[in-house]
Design a protein around this motif. Sequence first.
Motif, PDB file in Angstrom:
ATOM      1  N   ASP A 117     -70.039 -97.335 110.250  1.00  0.00           N
ATOM      2  CA  ASP A 117     -69.375 -96.839 111.477  1.00  0.00           C
ATOM      3  C   ASP A 117     -68.180 -95.942 111.178  1.00  0.00           C
ATOM      4  OD1 ASP A 117     -71.108 -98.260 113.108  1.00  0.00           O
ATOM      5  OD2 ASP A 117     -69.779 -99.993 113.291  1.00  0.00           O
ATOM      6  N   LEU A 118     -67.699 -95.959 109.944  1.00  0.00           N
ATOM      7  CA  LEU A 118     -66.448 -95.267 109.622  1.00  0.00           C
ATOM      8  C   LEU A 118     -66.648 -93.761 109.472  1.00  0.00           C
ATOM      9  CD1 LEU A 118     -65.031 -97.817 107.029  1.00  0.00           C
ATOM     10  CD2 LEU A 118     -64.504 -97.642 109.473  1.00  0.00           C
ATOM     11  N   ARG A 119     -65.682 -93.024 109.985  1.00  0.00           N
ATOM     12  CA  ARG A 119     -65.652 -91.574 109.866  1.00  0.00           C
ATOM     13  C   ARG A 119     -64.291 -91.168 109.333  1.00  0.00           C
ATOM     14  NH1 ARG A 119     -70.113 -92.923 110.565  1.00  0.00           N
ATOM     15  NH2 ARG A 119     -71.654 -92.156 112.046  1.00  0.00           N
ATOM     16  N   GLY A 120     -64.205 -89.992 108.737  1.00  0.00           N
ATOM     17  CA  GLY A 120     -62.957 -89.563 108.140  1.00  0.00           C
ATOM     18  C   GLY A 120     -62.235 -88.537 108.972  1.00  0.00           C
ATOM     19  N   PRO A 121     -61.331 -87.865 108.331  1.00  0.00           N
ATOM     20  CA  PRO A 121     -60.964 -87.987 106.922  1.00  0.00           C
ATOM     21  C   PRO A 121     -60.421 -89.388 106.603  1.00  0.00           C
ATOM     22  CG  PRO A 121     -60.021 -85.987 107.882  1.00  0.00           C
ATOM     23  CD  PRO A 121     -60.563 -86.807 109.007  1.00  0.00           C
ATOM     24  N   LEU A 122     -61.009 -89.970 105.560  1.00  0.00           N
ATOM     25  CA  LEU A 122     -60.712 -91.356 105.206  1.00  0.00           C
ATOM     26  C   LEU A 122     -60.680 -91.510 103.691  1.00  0.00           C
ATOM     27  CD1 LEU A 122     -60.586 -94.481 105.863  1.00  0.00           C
ATOM     28  CD2 LEU A 122     -63.089 -94.401 105.894  1.00  0.00           C
ATOM     29  N   VAL A 123     -59.651 -92.207 103.200  1.00  0.00           N
ATOM     30  CA  VAL A 123     -59.540 -92.559 101.787  1.00  0.00           C
ATOM     31  C   VAL A 123     -59.830 -94.053 101.670  1.00  0.00           C
ATOM     32  CG1 VAL A 123     -58.013 -92.695  99.777  1.00  0.00           C
ATOM     33  CG2 VAL A 123     -57.821 -90.766 101.369  1.00  0.00           C
ATOM     34  N   VAL A 124     -60.864 -94.405 100.907  1.00  0.00           N
ATOM     35  CA  VAL A 124     -61.238 -95.802 100.696  1.00  0.00           C
ATOM     36  C   VAL A 124     -60.943 -96.152  99.243  1.00  0.00           C
ATOM     37  CG1 VAL A 124     -63.106 -97.500 100.712  1.00  0.00           C
ATOM     38  CG2 VAL A 124     -63.066 -95.679 102.435  1.00  0.00           C
ATOM     39  N   ASN A 125     -60.054 -97.126  99.031  1.00  0.00           N
ATOM     40  CA  ASN A 125     -59.695 -97.535  97.675  1.00  0.00           C
ATOM     41  C   ASN A 125     -60.237 -98.932  97.400  1.00  0.00           C
ATOM     42  OD1 ASN A 125     -57.276 -99.024  95.887  1.00  0.00           O
ATOM     43  ND2 ASN A 125     -57.979 -97.046  95.129  1.00  0.00           N
ATOM     44  N   VAL A 126     -61.022 -99.054  96.326  1.00  0.00           N
ATOM     45  CA  VAL A 126     -61.583-100.337  95.902  1.00  0.00           C
ATOM     46  C   VAL A 126     -60.671-100.891  94.808  1.00  0.00           C
ATOM     47  CG1 VAL A 126     -63.597-101.472  94.896  1.00  0.00           C
ATOM     48  CG2 VAL A 126     -63.905 -99.533  96.469  1.00  0.00           C
ATOM     49  N   TRP A 127     -60.164-102.109  95.013  1.00  0.00           N
ATOM     50  CA  TRP A 127     -59.155-102.670  94.128  1.00  0.00           C
ATOM     51  C   TRP A 127     -59.344-104.184  93.994  1.00  0.00           C
ATOM     52  CZ3 TRP A 127     -55.883-106.389  96.233  1.00  0.00           C
ATOM     53  CH2 TRP A 127     -55.875-106.471  97.633  1.00  0.00           C
ATOM     54  N   ALA A 128     -58.576-104.793  93.114  1.00  0.00           N
ATOM     55  CA  ALA A 128     -58.505-106.248  92.987  1.00  0.00           C
ATOM     56  C   ALA A 128     -57.137-106.598  92.415  1.00  0.00           C
ATOM     57  CB  ALA A 128     -59.605-106.777  92.075  1.00  0.00           C
TER      58      ALA A 128
END
Length: 197
Positions: A76-87
């Motif tokens: 469902d997500l639209r940008g402009p979008l920054v997605v950061n995968v972290w732990a």
Amino acid sequence: MRLRTTLCATSWLVAGLVLASCGTEQPGATASSPQVPGADKLAPCPSTPSKPPVSKGLPDLSLRCLGAGPDTRLADLRGPLVVNVWAQWCGPCRDEAPYLAQLAKSGQVKSGKVKMLGIDYADPRPELAVTFATEQGLDYPHLVDQDKTIQQALKVGGPPLTAFIDKDGAVAFVHRGVLTSQQQLDDLVRDKLGVRL
């Protein structure tokens, strides 16, 4: 005697029904996973309208919010979008966190011209993840992917990973590995999403 026995049995039946109908739920409450201590300090996950998946977009799966808010369907997500995968256990994630925190403070993010989303990945300690996001100033919504469900779609070898999603919802670019400077992150936002900071 028979009337007294009937009244007694009826009283016990009514009391049993009343007790059975009592529960711990408040009226109108919905079942949810236990809240992680401190999660209320994180930015809430917003509701997103349902949209059809797009070619080369984020995978069609839902992840739960690390803080408050509903589960989020990535498609469902639209940008402009920054997605950061972290732990929280990831050393390079700690190294790049100040750059992401700084981006979150920028006028373009504050005005909504660029959105940000974190995904806490393969992390067995949600309470430490909440502490990490709070202490690092990662002031944007975060989702939880404890079971690595995005691994195949985004080809996640491990965190950190930063994906740039365009206005149509397509993955414009994926940066694998640590971000090494604020300039690098700002340049990626400009070059891959067309947004000047």
